[in-house]
Scaffold this motif. Structure first.
Motif, PDB file in Angstrom:
ATOM      1  N   UNK A  43      36.314  30.676  56.559  1.00  0.00           N
ATOM      2  CA  UNK A  43      37.199  31.653  56.577  1.00  0.00           C
ATOM      3  C   UNK A  43      37.913  31.552  55.222  1.00  0.00           C
ATOM      4  N   UNK A  44      38.451  30.157  54.793  1.00  0.00           N
ATOM      5  CA  UNK A  44      39.268  30.350  53.639  1.00  0.00           C
ATOM      6  C   UNK A  44      38.492  30.713  52.248  1.00  0.00           C
ATOM      7  N   UNK A  45      37.150  30.330  52.269  1.00  0.00           N
ATOM      8  CA  UNK A  45      36.414  30.780  51.341  1.00  0.00           C
ATOM      9  C   UNK A  45      36.120  32.388  51.255  1.00  0.00           C
ATOM     10  N   UNK A  46      36.056  32.958  52.427  1.00  0.00           N
ATOM     11  CA  UNK A  46      35.865  34.437  52.683  1.00  0.00           C
ATOM     12  C   UNK A  46      37.267  34.951  52.090  1.00  0.00           C
ATOM     13  N   UNK A  47      38.302  34.573  52.475  1.00  0.00           N
ATOM     14  CA  UNK A  47      39.779  34.982  52.100  1.00  0.00           C
ATOM     15  C   UNK A  47      39.941  34.918  50.665  1.00  0.00           C
ATOM     16  N   UNK A  48      39.484  33.769  49.923  1.00  0.00           N
ATOM     17  CA  UNK A  48      39.567  33.492  48.421  1.00  0.00           C
ATOM     18  C   UNK A  48      38.734  34.832  47.976  1.00  0.00           C
ATOM     19  N   UNK A  49      37.658  34.806  48.479  1.00  0.00           N
ATOM     20  CA  UNK A  49      36.829  35.806  47.636  1.00  0.00           C
ATOM     21  C   UNK A  49      37.237  37.413  47.920  1.00  0.00           C
ATOM     22  N   UNK A  50      37.689  37.717  49.074  1.00  0.00           N
ATOM     23  CA  UNK A  50      38.366  38.995  49.206  1.00  0.00           C
ATOM     24  C   UNK A  50      39.726  39.182  48.077  1.00  0.00           C
ATOM     25  N   UNK A  51      40.413  38.094  48.247  1.00  0.00           N
ATOM     26  CA  UNK A  51      41.705  37.949  47.013  1.00  0.00           C
ATOM     27  C   UNK A  51      41.211  38.117  45.542  1.00  0.00           C
ATOM     28  N   UNK A  52      40.109  37.627  45.207  1.00  0.00           N
ATOM     29  CA  UNK A  52      39.617  37.903  43.849  1.00  0.00           C
ATOM     30  C   UNK A  52      38.889  39.226  43.773  1.00  0.00           C
ATOM     31  N   UNK A  53      38.493  39.675  44.799  1.00  0.00           N
ATOM     32  CA  UNK A  53      37.842  41.327  44.697  1.00  0.00           C
ATOM     33  C   UNK A  53      39.171  42.199  44.737  1.00  0.00           C
ATOM     34  N   UNK A  54      40.190  41.701  45.236  1.00  0.00           N
ATOM     35  CA  UNK A  54      41.322  42.825  45.264  1.00  0.00           C
ATOM     36  C   UNK A  54      41.963  42.838  43.847  1.00  0.00           C
ATOM     37  N   UNK A  55      41.988  41.343  43.520  1.00  0.00           N
ATOM     38  CA  UNK A  55      42.901  41.167  42.078  1.00  0.00           C
ATOM     39  C   UNK A  55      42.030  42.158  40.812  1.00  0.00           C
ATOM     40  N   UNK A  56      40.448  42.031  40.971  1.00  0.00           N
ATOM     41  CA  UNK A  56      39.957  42.582  40.166  1.00  0.00           C
ATOM     42  C   UNK A  56      39.855  43.900  40.075  1.00  0.00           C
ATOM     43  N   UNK A  57      40.115  44.460  41.349  1.00  0.00           N
ATOM     44  CA  UNK A  57      40.023  45.994  41.624  1.00  0.00           C
ATOM     45  C   UNK A  57      41.445  46.401  41.083  1.00  0.00           C
ATOM     46  N   UNK A  58      42.448  45.789  41.515  1.00  0.00           N
ATOM     47  CA  UNK A  58      43.663  46.054  40.924  1.00  0.00           C
ATOM     48  C   UNK A  58      43.755  46.093  39.360  1.00  0.00           C
ATOM     49  N   UNK A  59      43.350  45.096  38.904  1.00  0.00           N
ATOM     50  CA  UNK A  59      43.321  45.002  37.232  1.00  0.00           C
ATOM     51  C   UNK A  59      42.571  46.103  36.679  1.00  0.00           C
ATOM     52  N   UNK A  60      41.638  46.433  37.151  1.00  0.00           N
ATOM     53  CA  UNK A  60      40.575  47.628  36.546  1.00  0.00           C
ATOM     54  C   UNK A  60      41.443  49.028  36.852  1.00  0.00           C
ATOM     55  N   UNK A  61      42.346  49.060  37.987  1.00  0.00           N
ATOM     56  CA  UNK A  61      42.903  50.388  38.016  1.00  0.00           C
ATOM     57  C   UNK A  61      43.950  50.481  37.224  1.00  0.00           C
ATOM     58  N   UNK A  62      44.609  49.145  37.010  1.00  0.00           N
ATOM     59  CA  UNK A  62      45.863  49.270  35.980  1.00  0.00           C
ATOM     60  C   UNK A  62      45.264  49.416  34.696  1.00  0.00           C
ATOM     61  N   UNK A  63      44.350  49.020  34.043  1.00  0.00           N
ATOM     62  CA  UNK A  63      43.733  49.203  32.954  1.00  0.00           C
ATOM     63  C   UNK A  63      43.017  50.699  32.553  1.00  0.00           C
ATOM     64  N   UNK A  64      43.007  51.358  33.854  1.00  0.00           N
ATOM     65  CA  UNK A  64      42.331  52.697  33.808  1.00  0.00           C
ATOM     66  C   UNK A  64      40.878  52.774  33.545  1.00  0.00           C
ATOM     67  N   UNK A  65      40.257  51.615  34.430  1.00  0.00           N
ATOM     68  CA  UNK A  65      38.891  51.701  34.653  1.00  0.00           C
ATOM     69  C   UNK A  65      38.473  52.437  35.947  1.00  0.00           C
ATOM     70  N   UNK A  66      37.550  53.384  35.642  1.00  0.00           N
ATOM     71  CA  UNK A  66      37.140  54.118  36.977  1.00  0.00           C
ATOM     72  C   UNK A  66      36.464  52.966  38.123  1.00  0.00           C
ATOM     73  N   UNK A  67      37.061  53.332  39.246  1.00  0.00           N
ATOM     74  CA  UNK A  67      36.517  52.613  40.356  1.00  0.00           C
ATOM     75  C   UNK A  67      36.141  53.222  41.360  1.00  0.00           C
ATOM     76  N   UNK A  68      35.909  54.410  41.141  1.00  0.00           N
ATOM     77  CA  UNK A  68      35.579  55.394  42.193  1.00  0.00           C
ATOM     78  C   UNK A  68      34.058  55.103  42.761  1.00  0.00           C
ATOM     79  N   UNK A  69      33.406  54.526  41.923  1.00  0.00           N
ATOM     80  CA  UNK A  69      31.904  54.018  42.006  1.00  0.00           C
ATOM     81  C   UNK A  69      32.048  52.883  43.226  1.00  0.00           C
ATOM     82  N   UNK A  70      32.862  52.139  43.185  1.00  0.00           N
ATOM     83  CA  UNK A  70      33.035  51.014  44.399  1.00  0.00           C
ATOM     84  C   UNK A  70      33.414  51.719  45.610  1.00  0.00           C
ATOM     85  N   UNK A  71      34.500  52.572  45.478  1.00  0.00           N
ATOM     86  CA  UNK A  71      34.642  53.448  46.588  1.00  0.00           C
ATOM     87  C   UNK A  71      33.823  54.161  47.380  1.00  0.00           C
TER      88      UNK A  71
END
Length: 95
Positions: A43-71
């Protein structure tokens, strides 16, 4: 013809032997504690993975990278999960 169930290239007698050794080494009273610890670790590993994915997505949106593909991929995955649930719903045993 007899079909044997294999899990990660391990046959049923090998799994039984591994379980027997685990019981002999750790004892029957320690196995639930070990399983609980493994579950918490997973569970801890899954939570850490989700946190990393969330941070990468947030950083991509902040820098103007298109994340519509992931959506789009997420939407398709949801559709497949729903279709699978509809299909397996009639097959599942009622408890």
């Amino acid at each position: 013809m007899i079909l044997q169930t294999t899990f990660l290239f391990i046959s049923s007698p090998e799994i039984v032997l591994i379980l027997f050794v685990v019981v002999m080494v750790f004892g029957a009273d320690k196995i639930p504690e070990i399983a609980r610890g493994l579950g918490k670790g997973m569970r801890t590993l899954k939570d850490a993975t989700n946190d990393i994915k969330h941070e990468i997505t947030k950083s991509a949106e902040k820098n103007g990278i298109d994340t519509s593909i992931t959506k789009d991929v997420d939407e398709e995955l949801k559709k497949v999960k729903e279709d699978l649930e509809d299909f397996t719903g009639s097959v599942r045993r009622k408890l």
